[in-house]
Scaffold this motif. Structure first.
Motif, PDB file in Angstrom:
ATOM      1  N   SER A 200      47.843 -62.183  -1.591  1.00 59.05           N
ATOM      2  CA  SER A 200      47.034 -61.003  -1.877  1.00 59.05           C
ATOM      3  C   SER A 200      45.810 -61.002  -0.972  1.00 59.05           C
ATOM      4  O   SER A 200      45.645 -61.887  -0.128  1.00 59.05           O
ATOM      5  CB  SER A 200      46.625 -61.015  -3.358  1.00 59.05           C
ATOM      6  OG  SER A 200      45.832 -59.890  -3.681  1.00 59.05           O
TER       7      SER A 200
ATOM      8  N   LYS B 231      52.007 -56.888  -8.519  1.00 65.51           N
ATOM      9  CA  LYS B 231      52.071 -58.349  -8.469  1.00 65.51           C
ATOM     10  C   LYS B 231      52.270 -58.932  -9.867  1.00 65.51           C
ATOM     11  O   LYS B 231      52.976 -59.930 -10.039  1.00 65.51           O
ATOM     12  CB  LYS B 231      50.820 -58.909  -7.796  1.00 65.51           C
ATOM     13  CG  LYS B 231      50.754 -58.590  -6.299  1.00 65.51           C
ATOM     14  CD  LYS B 231      49.435 -58.991  -5.671  1.00 65.51           C
ATOM     15  CE  LYS B 231      49.476 -58.786  -4.165  1.00 65.51           C
ATOM     16  NZ  LYS B 231      49.801 -57.416  -3.758  1.00 65.51           N
TER      17      LYS B 231
ATOM     18  N   ILE C 289      52.810 -65.259  -4.114  1.00 65.42           N
ATOM     19  CA  ILE C 289      52.534 -63.893  -3.687  1.00 65.42           C
ATOM     20  C   ILE C 289      51.150 -63.853  -3.046  1.00 65.42           C
ATOM     21  O   ILE C 289      50.139 -64.150  -3.693  1.00 65.42           O
ATOM     22  CB  ILE C 289      52.577 -62.917  -4.880  1.00 65.42           C
ATOM     23  CG1 ILE C 289      53.956 -62.970  -5.571  1.00 65.42           C
ATOM     24  CG2 ILE C 289      52.257 -61.500  -4.424  1.00 65.42           C
ATOM     25  CD1 ILE C 289      54.033 -62.133  -6.835  1.00 65.42           C
TER      26      ILE C 289
ATOM     27  N   ASP D 107      56.414 -56.855  -3.654  1.00 66.12           N
ATOM     28  CA  ASP D 107      56.080 -57.820  -4.703  1.00 66.12           C
ATOM     29  C   ASP D 107      57.267 -57.966  -5.652  1.00 66.12           C
ATOM     30  O   ASP D 107      57.745 -59.077  -5.915  1.00 66.12           O
ATOM     31  CB  ASP D 107      54.846 -57.366  -5.488  1.00 66.12           C
ATOM     32  CG  ASP D 107      53.593 -57.332  -4.628  1.00 66.12           C
ATOM     33  OD1 ASP D 107      53.421 -58.244  -3.805  1.00 66.12           O
ATOM     34  OD2 ASP D 107      52.790 -56.397  -4.783  1.00 66.12           O
TER      35      ASP D 107
END
Length: 371
Positions: A170, A218, A168, A151
């Motif tokens: 997840s 993150k 990003i 991350d």
């Protein structure tokens, strides 16, 4: 977000998407991500992919995999070496254009010369229509040289690549006000205008059994990215609709707004990527404004020089109580600074600097949040 204006994006994909069952790579979730990348490139958007997963992809190849077994560092490095090949082969099969592998360590990124070299390589690949795929070089990295999670690596690469957007992936839809895995009433935050302590408090710990980066990393990555003026999204990478929503110009997860006054590339690198090789400690009542007149900072104001650093290394300036003031490029070695700071004649240090120059220069200092 009502329409796409991306020119260059970085997308980060984690281990849980690469090898969800830890029995090798799976294209089950990667196919939707690959299609998203293909569609972006067709729209003229340049893409950089940061992909975790080498250890997870290679773990099934080792006989030691038994219930409760914890592989040694050496075995995990071997898993990474084997898994990296399988992971790259999996990605390469999903595209009809060339891909390139770039393996880096934090040691590479924090060294300015190597950092610029990585930038140049990424730019050259993009100019030739080649998809750069980056991962941390787990096979050779050490605790001192590793980023530790992809991350934060993705945020560093987004800054290096001059990206305008970081996505990003997840295992949840984004940042919630509490853990959605245990609280069914948790509410998704669609937009985060500013990352503060309250936002970090919501992040919690990792929930994935495969990945090493939880929501906290993150948010750390988002903070790095928005400081460079990069729009950042945390989205659910396990849902194909996520990427259709993004391409429709809508927000499927959590959007972090970029800072209104982003850092320049050099100061961003100094603040968020470089590692201080030593530190200068000043009194707790130190009130000199480092920004704008840092060249007035003298050895008389230093009460301790910690670490072993050379001319040109990045150092930390902090108060005696631990408050971090700034990171800066040192114009002196630790040996010389210790000598002039410890000299009995306080005028000696000032006179020495008059002839040899300032300890730090205004162009090479980055104030930190603690200040």
């Amino acid at each position: 977000m009502s329409s796409i204006s991306w020119k260059r994006i970085v997308i980060k994909v984690g281990s849980a998407l690469i090898a969800p069952k830890q029995n090798g790579c799976s294209s089950h979730y990667l196919l939707g991500i690959a299609q998203f990348i293909v569609r972006c490139k067709a729209m003229g958007i340049e893409v950089v992919l940061v992909s975790s997963g080498s250890v997870a992809a290679g773990s099934h190849l080792f006989n030691e995999q038994e219930a409760g077994y914890k592989p040694s560092i050496a075995v995990k490095k071997a898993m990474a070496a084997a898994g990296q090949m399988e992971m790259m082969a999996t990605w390469d099969r999903l595209f009809d254009f060339p891909t390139a592998q770039i393996l880096v360590t934090h040691g590479d990124l924090r060294d300015r010369e190597r950092y610029v070299s990585i930038k140049d390589t990424i730019f050259s690949l993009l100019e030739n229509g080649i998809l750069p795929i980056l991962n941390e070089n787990d096979t050779v990295t050490t605790d001192k040289l590793k980023v530790g999670d992809n991350d934060n690596l993705a945020a560093m690469i987004a800054a290096a690549a001059d990206a305008d957007t970081l996505i990003i992936c997840s295992d949840v839809d984004g940042l919630y006000d509490s853990n959605p895995h245990v609280n069914p009433d948790a509410q998704l935050l669609s937009d985060v205008p500013q990352i503060n302590e309250a936002i970090f408090a919501m992040a919690g710990d990792a929930t994935s059994k495969v990945g090493t980066g939880g929501m906290n990393t993150k948010i750390q990555a988002a903070k790095k990215a928005v400081a460079h003026g990069i729009d950042t999204y945390i989205v659910n990478g396990f849902t194909a609709q996520t990427f259709n929503t993004l391409l429709a110009g809508k927000n499927p997860g959590t959007h972090f707004s970029p800072d209104k006054k982003p850092m320049t590339e050099h100061l961003h690198w100094m603040t968020h990527t470089s590692t201080a090789q030593g530190e200068l400690v000043v009194e707790n009542d130190f009130d000199t404004e480092l920004k704008g007149n840092s060249e007035d900072f003298t050895s008389n104001e230093i009460i301790a020089v910690n670490g072993d650093f050379a001319v040109g290394d990045i150092i930390l300036v902090r108060k005696n109580d631990g408050t971090r003031l700034a990171k800066a490029k040192s114009n002196y070695s630790s040996c010389l600074l210790s000598f002039i700071a410890d000299h009995d004649d306080q005028d000696f240090g000032s006179k020495y600097q008059e002839t040899t120059g300032p300890i730090i220069s205004d162009a090479n200092i980055a104030l930190l949040d603690d200040n």
